[in-house]
Design an enzyme around this catalytic site. Structure first.
Site, short mmCIF file in Angstrom:
data_model
loop_
_atom_site.label_atom_id
_atom_site.label_comp_id
_atom_site.label_asym_id
_atom_site.label_seq_id
_atom_site.Cartn_x
_atom_site.Cartn_y
_atom_site.Cartn_z
NE ARG A 55 -0.20 -52.36 9.21
CZ ARG A 55 0.37 -53.57 9.15
NH1 ARG A 55 1.68 -53.71 9.08
NH2 ARG A 55 -0.38 -54.65 9.18
CE1 TYR A 108 1.65 -27.17 16.25
CE2 TYR A 108 1.91 -29.46 16.91
CZ TYR A 108 1.15 -28.46 16.35
OH TYR A 108 -0.09 -28.75 15.87
CG ASP A 181 9.01 -29.60 13.84
OD1 ASP A 181 8.85 -29.24 12.65
OD2 ASP A 181 8.05 -29.78 14.62
CE LYS A 206 0.58 -27.44 10.67
NZ LYS A 206 1.47 -27.57 11.81
C1 PLP Z 1 1.59 -28.58 12.89
C2 PLP Z 1 2.92 -28.85 13.48
C3 PLP Z 1 3.26 -30.12 13.99
C4 PLP Z 1 2.25 -31.26 14.06
O1 PLP Z 1 1.87 -31.72 12.83
P1 PLP Z 1 0.41 -32.34 12.50
O2 PLP Z 1 0.50 -32.58 11.04
O3 PLP Z 1 -0.60 -31.31 12.89
O4 PLP Z 1 0.28 -33.58 13.31
C5 PLP Z 1 4.54 -30.32 14.46
N1 PLP Z 1 5.44 -29.32 14.48
C6 PLP Z 1 5.17 -28.09 14.01
C7 PLP Z 1 6.21 -27.03 14.05
C8 PLP Z 1 3.90 -27.81 13.50
O5 PLP Z 1 3.62 -26.57 13.06
#
Ligand code: PLP
Length: 388
Positions: A55, A108, A181, A206
């Site tokens: 961890r 998001y 983000d 992503k």
């Molecule tokens: C998918 C996404 C998230 C969240 O991420 P997870 O891996 O699904 O928890 C946050 N911000 C954006 C812009 C995203 O596309």
């Protein structure tokens, strides 16, 4: 790869080499998946390489974290079990109950839910503002209480653009951090820390992972004191990336540059095709010269990425039909993988904001343009859009 080497080398060299040296014992070029929870100590407290429990630290995760830090030009990276796990750890690191954050008015959905439904119960307050409107962001700040201005750029699904450099100045004037983000752009297209941002957040699910086969998240920072505080919660809360997941994301990152170039090439062709199609009424893409954020995007992004949204004639029913008729564009949520995806935000990713100010038009379709042969993608869209 030495630190000095790393700083001098180009993005793709860092993507392939940073964070890991071939294993001294075997020469393994790729880091092993260290599927271990604990580590043998050489006498009590005699840790090898600082590892005591997975961890707190795991060598596969360390390799990924070093790679992410190098790509974002930060000092420290942290890999999490998901993007939302990274966001939760970050917000609980930089805020205490009673604090306030500014979030995008088109955040998001999962970020909005985390702030609005989970952290609100813990006493964190928030105000939405459009990331493209500096005055609106400034007005949303509560002096003395706002600890972070949180932005996405481009935003989802309308691809609005925030000026990272200017927003960093607005946040810093108020004594707040600018959190970006960077999931949609990826570190290949945009490096927010070099423009004054304090923290970069990723859903590595992503583009970083890039193959729709793993869920993960990351934080990258420059400031070592902030890194220390994040590291404390990373271990204390424990929403860390497991070694298998870390390995998949690290493998994905090696090809990020070539993938993002192909995503951008294909998206540009799709945009041109859609803009000339009689059944399409509007195309949203920051690369379009008439996009309101185009000039800022041109300044802060290398290219414009693989996400394209558009509106069709014939209202919501036609948009739903187009989504169902597409074949190569797979009907599904998420984005950023090598395969093209199509979705109807109003009924899918953005269904939870129906009836609010954030509602998206019913005739809107979002594409995550993949890296297949471009002509096949155009043919698929042409068929899906129906008779001209
Ligand atoms: C998918 C996404 C998230 C969240 O991420 P997870 O891996 O699904 O928890 C946050 N911000 C954006 C812009 C995203 O596309």
């Amino acid at each position: 790869m030495t630190q000095e080497h790393r700083q001098k080398s180009g993005f793709d060299t860092r993507a392939i080499h940073a964070g890991y040296e071939p294993d001294p014992m075997t020469g393994a070029v790729i880091p092993p998946i260290y599927a271990t929870s604990t580590y043998k100590q050489d006498g009590v407290g005699g840790l090898r390489g600082g590892y005591e429990y997975s961890r707190s630290g795991n060598p596969t995760r360390t390799a990924l974290e070093g790679n992410l830090a190098a790509l974002e030009e930060g000092e420290r990276g942290f890999a999490f079990a998901s993007g939302l796990a990274a966001e939760d750890t970050l917000l609980r690191t930089i805020c205490v109950p009673g604090d306030h954050v500014v979030i995008p008015d088109d955040a998001y959905g999962g970020t909005f839910r985390l702030v609005d439904k989970v952290l609100s119960r813990w006493g964190l307050e928030h105000s939405p503002a459009a990331v493209s409107d500096l005055d609106a962001v400034r007005a949303a700040i509560v002096p003395g209480r706002t600890k972070a201005v949180w932005i996405e750029t481009p935003t989802n699904p309308l691809l609005n653009i925030g000026d990272i450099e200017a927003l960093a100045a607005v946040a810093h004037e108020a004594g707040a951090l600018l959190v970006v983000d960077n999931t949609f752009a990826s570190p290949y297209l945009q490096q927010p820390l070099t423009l004054g941002a304090d923290v970069v957040v990723h859903s590595t699910t992503k583009y970083c992972g890039g193959h729709s086969d793993v869920v993960g998240g990351a934080l990258v920072v420059r400031d070592l004191e902030l890194a220390e505080s994040i590291g404390f919660l990373h271990n204390s809360v424990g929403a860390v990336a497991g070694p298998f997941d870390a390995w998949l994301v690290l493998r994905g990152l090696k090809t990020l540059g070539v993938r993002m170039d192909r995503h951008s090439d294909n998206a540009e062709k799709v945009v041109e095709f859609l803009a000339g199609h009689p059944a399409v009424t509007q195309v949203f893409y920051p690369g379009l010269e008439d996009h309101p954020g185009h000039a800022i995007a041109a300044r802060q992004m290398k290219r414009y990425g693989g996400i394209v949204s558009f509106r069709v004639t014939g209202g919501e029913q036609h948009a739903l039909d187009v989504c169902s008729r597409a074949e190569i564009f797979t009907l599904g949520e998420s984005l950023g993988g090598v395969e093209s995806l199509i979705e109807h935000p109003g009924r899918m990713t953005h269904a939870s904001v129906a009836g609010t100010d954030l509602e998206v038009p019913g005739d809107l379709i979002r594409l995550s343009v993949g890296i297949e042969t471009a002509d096949d993608l155009l043919g698929d869209l042409d068929r899906a859009l129906g008779a001209r």
